[in-house]
Design an enzyme around this catalytic site. Structure first.
Site, mmCIF file in Angstrom:
data_model
loop_
_atom_site.group_PDB
_atom_site.id
_atom_site.type_symbol
_atom_site.label_atom_id
_atom_site.label_comp_id
_atom_site.label_asym_id
_atom_site.label_seq_id
_atom_site.Cartn_x
_atom_site.Cartn_y
_atom_site.Cartn_z
ATOM 1 N N GLY A 1 16.294 117.705 50.652
ATOM 2 C CA GLY A 1 17.373 118.102 49.747
ATOM 3 C C GLY A 1 16.956 118.054 48.285
ATOM 4 N N LYS B 1 11.408 106.129 48.358
ATOM 5 C CA LYS B 1 11.229 104.957 49.210
ATOM 6 C C LYS B 1 10.327 105.230 50.397
ATOM 7 C CE LYS B 1 14.888 102.174 49.701
ATOM 8 N NZ LYS B 1 16.208 101.895 50.301
ATOM 9 N N GLY C 1 18.070 115.719 56.023
ATOM 10 C CA GLY C 1 17.779 114.774 57.106
ATOM 11 C C GLY C 1 17.203 115.437 58.350
ATOM 12 N N ARG D 1 23.033 127.225 50.858
ATOM 13 C CA ARG D 1 23.327 127.154 52.297
ATOM 14 C C ARG D 1 24.287 128.264 52.739
ATOM 15 N NH1 ARG D 1 23.674 120.691 53.688
ATOM 16 N NH2 ARG D 1 21.421 120.378 53.895
#
Ligand code: ADP
Ligand code: 3PG
Ligand code: MG
Length: 374
Positions: A331, A181, A354, A21
């Site tokens: 991520g 999930k 996100g 980043r």
């Protein structure tokens, strides 16, 4: 020039463990330096509740200096006298990094007075923190109420890549979705279901779909809250949904265990599916051949354990070699791509976690919305 970057990098023993980043922020910052701007950079790091020295951006300032080949000055607070005195000593083209904005709870609260204090440090606001653009925080959206705002180069590149992949993709458009999930990605799956020519599912996510169809999943990780949602997606997608046909399983999720390959319809009791099997790799690769655009989020197995990462690696290779426009986001997916030696082989690897997922869900990102207003 006040610049919001996302320098929320992993730290290990007080040092930057992964500078991805930081490097991604370089084009915008170098450009501003070259134009003789007074470059004031703000970011968050981690999720501190108030001041927490273990989450200081100080080590990030050093690493940013290395990436920019310049000295990066550091201010021990992002507002108030420390920040102001740092700013007052800037020269044209020099860079100052402010301390973690989340040391002030007002950042996450999007407190207007705090946003105004931040804004008072600069004359123009450059929002480059794509990976934070889903946050309605003072340093992301609040400052734009007080300063003219524009998008930095990273922000622009990220949005162009996502736009190209999802809004006007070269067809066929194929999505490869993995991870753990289903429930955290229902919005994403539903949005993709309306757009893609094929949706390939792997990882623990596939277990939930298989269980929903009544298959034996042994001790595999299942997202029980999402069985119904999985069935619904299956109904909507029909033939466009592609699931594994075989799975690699273990009896304990650690290195050095015996592995067995089961048909995806019958993982025996006591066994845990940890990767997709070789026939699934072939099946997925066939679908990926001839794709115009591929969007990939989510590892197809437990890639933290090298023995369980063969499927992810092979499908990653197939994506990289497909000739399609390839966009990778998430991520853990970006980390897996690096760890598996696939870095640099995709059209674009998003720095967002996100934020990228929210874009893939079809949500408007608040950071993008303020830029549109501006
Ligand atoms: P991203 O961060 O890229 O969006 P996720 O967080 O959704 O990805 O998924 C990554 C996680 O999914 C990893 O921790 C990985 O171990 C887990 N995972 C993938 N496949 C399996 C599996 N078969 N069983 C258990 N966990 C899995
Ligand atoms: C991220 O790592 O996804 C961004 O830096 C946002 O961090 P946050 O989830 O703590 O807001
Ligand atoms: Mg993750």
């Amino acid at each position: 020039m006040l610049v919001r970057e996302d320098l929320n990098v992993p730290l290990k023993d007080g040092q930057v463990a992964d500078a991805t980043r930081i490097k991604a922020a370089v084009p915008t910052l170098k450009d501003l330096q070259a134009r003789g701007a007074y470059v004031i950079v703000m970011s968050h790091l981690g999720r501190p509740k108030g001041v927490d020295q273990s989450l200081s951006l100080r080590p990030v300032a050093q690493e940013l200096g290395r990436a920019l080949w310049t000295e990066v000055k550091f201010a021990y607070d992002c507002v108030g006298p420390q920040a102001q005195s740092g700013v007052s000593r800037l020269q044209p083209g020099s860079v100052l990094l402010l301390e973690n904005v989340r040391f002030h709870p007002e950042d996450e609260a999007n407190d207007p007075a705090f946003a105004q204090q931040l804004a008072s440090l600069g004359e123009i606001f450059c929002l480059d923190a794509f990976a934070s653009s889903h946050r309605v925080h003072a340093s992301v959206v609040g400052v734009a109420q007080y300063l003219p705002a524009y998008a930095g180069r990273l922000m622009e590149a990220e949005l162009n890549a996502l736009h190209a992949a999802l809004d006007y993709p070269k067809k066929p458009l194929i999505a490869v979705i993995g991870g753990a999930k289903v429930s955290t990605k229902i919005g994403l799956l539903n949005n993709l279901a309306t757009r893609v020519d094929a949706l390939i599912i792997g990882g623990a996510m596939a277990n939930t779909f298989l269980k929903a169809q009544g298959h034996n999943t042994g001790n595999s990780l299942i997202d029980d809250t999402a069985i119904e949602a999985a069935n619904q997606i299956w109904k909507t997608m029909g033939q466009r949904l592609v699931l594994p046909v075989d799975l690699v399983a273990t009896q304990q999720t650690m290195s050095g265990q015996p592995l067995r390959v089961f048909p995806a319809t019958n993982v025996e009791a006591g066994w845990i599916a940890v990767d997709i099997g070789p026939q699934s790799v072939n099946l997925f690769a066939q679908h990926l051949q001839g794709a115009g655009t591929i969007v990939w989020n989510g590892p197809l197995g437990i890639t933290e354990v090298p023995e369980f990462s063969a499927g992810t690696k092979a499908v990653g290779e197939a994506i990289a070699g497909s000739g399609a426009y390839t966009l990778v986001g998430g991520g853990d997916t970006a980390a897996a791509v690096d760890a598996l030696g696939l870095a640099g082989r995709f059209s674009f690897v998003s720095t967002g976690g996100g934020a990228t997922l929210e874009y893939l869900e079809g949500k408007e990102l608040p950071g993008v919305a303020v830029l549109k207003e501006a």
